[in-house]
Scaffold this motif. Structure first.
Motif, short mmCIF file in Angstrom:
data_model
loop_
_atom_site.label_atom_id
_atom_site.label_comp_id
_atom_site.label_asym_id
_atom_site.label_seq_id
_atom_site.Cartn_x
_atom_site.Cartn_y
_atom_site.Cartn_z
N ASP A 57 27.87 -16.62 -8.58
CA ASP A 57 27.68 -17.38 -9.82
C ASP A 57 27.69 -18.86 -9.45
O ASP A 57 28.75 -19.45 -9.24
CB ASP A 57 28.80 -17.05 -10.81
N ALA A 58 26.50 -19.45 -9.35
CA ALA A 58 26.37 -20.85 -8.93
C ALA A 58 27.00 -21.80 -9.95
O ALA A 58 27.54 -22.84 -9.56
CB ALA A 58 24.91 -21.20 -8.71
N ASP A 59 26.95 -21.45 -11.24
CA ASP A 59 27.54 -22.32 -12.27
C ASP A 59 29.05 -22.44 -12.09
O ASP A 59 29.62 -23.50 -12.30
CB ASP A 59 27.24 -21.80 -13.67
N LYS A 60 29.69 -21.35 -11.70
CA LYS A 60 31.14 -21.35 -11.52
C LYS A 60 31.55 -21.55 -10.07
O LYS A 60 32.73 -21.73 -9.77
CB LYS A 60 31.74 -20.05 -12.05
N GLY A 61 30.58 -21.48 -9.16
CA GLY A 61 30.88 -21.66 -7.75
C GLY A 61 31.75 -20.56 -7.17
O GLY A 61 32.61 -20.83 -6.33
N GLU A 62 31.50 -19.32 -7.63
CA GLU A 62 32.34 -18.21 -7.14
C GLU A 62 31.56 -16.91 -7.05
O GLU A 62 30.56 -16.72 -7.73
CB GLU A 62 33.56 -18.01 -8.05
N TRP A 63 32.04 -16.04 -6.17
CA TRP A 63 31.49 -14.70 -6.03
C TRP A 63 32.12 -13.80 -7.07
O TRP A 63 33.32 -13.92 -7.35
CB TRP A 63 31.77 -14.14 -4.63
N LYS A 64 31.31 -12.90 -7.61
CA LYS A 64 31.81 -11.91 -8.55
C LYS A 64 31.43 -10.53 -8.04
O LYS A 64 30.37 -10.38 -7.41
CB LYS A 64 31.20 -12.12 -9.94
N SER A 65 32.29 -9.56 -8.28
CA SER A 65 31.96 -8.20 -7.88
C SER A 65 32.44 -7.22 -8.94
O SER A 65 33.33 -7.53 -9.73
CB SER A 65 32.57 -7.87 -6.52
N ILE A 66 31.81 -6.06 -8.92
CA ILE A 66 32.17 -5.01 -9.86
C ILE A 66 31.91 -3.67 -9.17
O ILE A 66 30.99 -3.55 -8.36
CB ILE A 66 31.37 -5.12 -11.18
N GLU A 67 32.76 -2.71 -9.47
CA GLU A 67 32.62 -1.39 -8.88
C GLU A 67 32.35 -0.36 -9.97
O GLU A 67 32.94 -0.43 -11.05
CB GLU A 67 33.87 -1.02 -8.10
N GLY A 68 31.47 0.56 -9.68
CA GLY A 68 31.14 1.61 -10.64
C GLY A 68 30.80 2.90 -9.93
O GLY A 68 31.09 3.06 -8.74
N LYS A 69 30.19 3.78 -10.69
CA LYS A 69 29.79 5.07 -10.10
C LYS A 69 28.43 5.46 -10.64
O LYS A 69 28.01 5.03 -11.72
CB LYS A 69 30.81 6.15 -10.41
N ALA A 70 27.74 6.28 -9.87
CA ALA A 70 26.42 6.75 -10.27
C ALA A 70 26.34 8.25 -9.99
O ALA A 70 27.05 8.77 -9.13
CB ALA A 70 25.32 6.02 -9.50
N ALA A 71 25.47 8.90 -10.74
CA ALA A 71 25.24 10.34 -10.56
C ALA A 71 23.82 10.64 -10.99
O ALA A 71 23.21 9.90 -11.77
CB ALA A 71 26.23 11.15 -11.39
N PHE A 72 23.29 11.73 -10.47
CA PHE A 72 21.94 12.14 -10.85
C PHE A 72 21.93 12.60 -12.30
O PHE A 72 22.89 13.19 -12.78
CB PHE A 72 21.44 13.27 -9.94
N THR A 73 20.83 12.34 -12.99
CA THR A 73 20.69 12.80 -14.38
C THR A 73 20.18 14.23 -14.42
O THR A 73 20.19 14.85 -15.47
CB THR A 73 19.75 11.89 -15.19
N GLY A 74 19.73 14.73 -13.31
CA GLY A 74 19.18 16.09 -13.22
C GLY A 74 19.03 16.49 -11.77
O GLY A 74 19.98 16.38 -10.98
N ASP A 75 17.86 16.90 -11.39
CA ASP A 75 17.54 17.35 -10.04
C ASP A 75 17.82 16.24 -9.02
O ASP A 75 17.27 15.15 -9.12
CB ASP A 75 16.06 17.74 -10.00
N PRO A 76 18.68 16.49 -8.01
CA PRO A 76 19.00 15.45 -7.03
C PRO A 76 17.87 15.10 -6.07
O PRO A 76 18.03 14.19 -5.26
CB PRO A 76 20.21 16.03 -6.28
N THR A 77 16.74 15.77 -6.17
CA THR A 77 15.58 15.35 -5.37
C THR A 77 14.68 14.41 -6.15
O THR A 77 13.63 14.01 -5.66
CB THR A 77 14.76 16.57 -4.88
N GLN A 78 15.08 14.07 -7.37
CA GLN A 78 14.35 13.12 -8.20
C GLN A 78 15.15 11.82 -8.25
O GLN A 78 16.37 11.85 -8.38
CB GLN A 78 14.18 13.67 -9.63
N GLY A 79 14.48 10.68 -8.19
CA GLY A 79 15.13 9.38 -8.17
C GLY A 79 15.60 8.90 -9.53
O GLY A 79 15.47 7.71 -9.83
N ALA A 80 16.15 9.78 -10.35
CA ALA A 80 16.67 9.42 -11.68
C ALA A 80 18.19 9.57 -11.67
O ALA A 80 18.70 10.68 -11.58
CB ALA A 80 16.05 10.30 -12.75
N LEU A 81 18.87 8.43 -11.76
CA LEU A 81 20.32 8.43 -11.78
C LEU A 81 20.81 7.70 -13.02
O LEU A 81 20.03 7.05 -13.72
CB LEU A 81 20.87 7.76 -10.53
N LYS A 82 22.09 7.81 -13.24
CA LYS A 82 22.75 7.02 -14.27
C LYS A 82 23.91 6.33 -13.59
O LYS A 82 24.54 6.86 -12.68
CB LYS A 82 23.21 7.90 -15.43
#
Length: 172
Positions: A75-100
């Motif tokens: 964040d250049a305005d604040k002069g600091e690094w920001k980070s966030i952690e989350g998780k992802a999973a497939f929305t259906g067939d794991p051979t398709q590039g559709a995740l949430k």
């Protein structure tokens, strides 16, 4: 009344994980090859990355089979690094590039890989549930200008508003 409200919330949230009309995700997707570090080369600006540059993401496998997502940006305005952690999973067939992906409890957003370097997994075009959420990602923080032009042209042909792309310098 509460049941109707709950149903409405579920319906609205599920609408945030689909693939935009007219697009298809890549098939024969290999999560094991997609894991690792990715860098934002360009994106259509969005509210949740406002003022962030030099954004990178690290994807790794969690014990439960879902994907750990760690995003970092400056964040250049604040002069600091920001980070966030989350998780992802497939929305259906794991051979398709559709995740949430989720960074906030049960609330998920779409993560759709609509184009990919099949040979090396060195770049990807990714969008959310609507075309105004779009990223060009790469394994390295810089991209050859000719390749970037080709990917922007590909994104344009898929219906993304490439005139709205914001381009980024390499992370420090």
């Amino acid at each position: 009344m509460i049941n109707k409200l709950f149903f409405l919330v579920v319906l609205l949230l599920s609408g945030c994980t689909g693939v935009p009309e007219g697009l298809v995700v890549v098939d024969d997707f290999r999560l094991d090859r997609y894991l690792g570090s990715w860098y934002e080369i360009a994106r259509i600006e969005n509210s949740f990355e406002k003022n962030l540059g030099q954004v990178s993401a690290e994807y790794s496998l969690r014990e439960d089979g879902s994907v750990k997502v760690k995003n970092k940006g400056y964040d250049a305005d604040k002069g600091e690094w920001k980070s966030i952690e989350g998780k992802a999973a497939f929305t259906g067939d794991p051979t398709q590039g559709a995740l949430k992906v989720s960074f906030f409890g049960p609330f998920y957003a779409g993560y759709n890989v609509v184009a990919l370097d099949r040979k090396n997994y060195s770049w990807a075009l990714v969008c959310g549930h609507k075309k105004s959420l779009f990223w060009i990602l790469a394994r390295k923080p810089e991209m050859e200008p000719v390749l970037l032009q080709q990917l922007v042209a590909k994104a344009d042909s898929l219906g993304f508003e490439t005139a709205k792309l914001r381009y980024f310098e390499k992370p420090r």
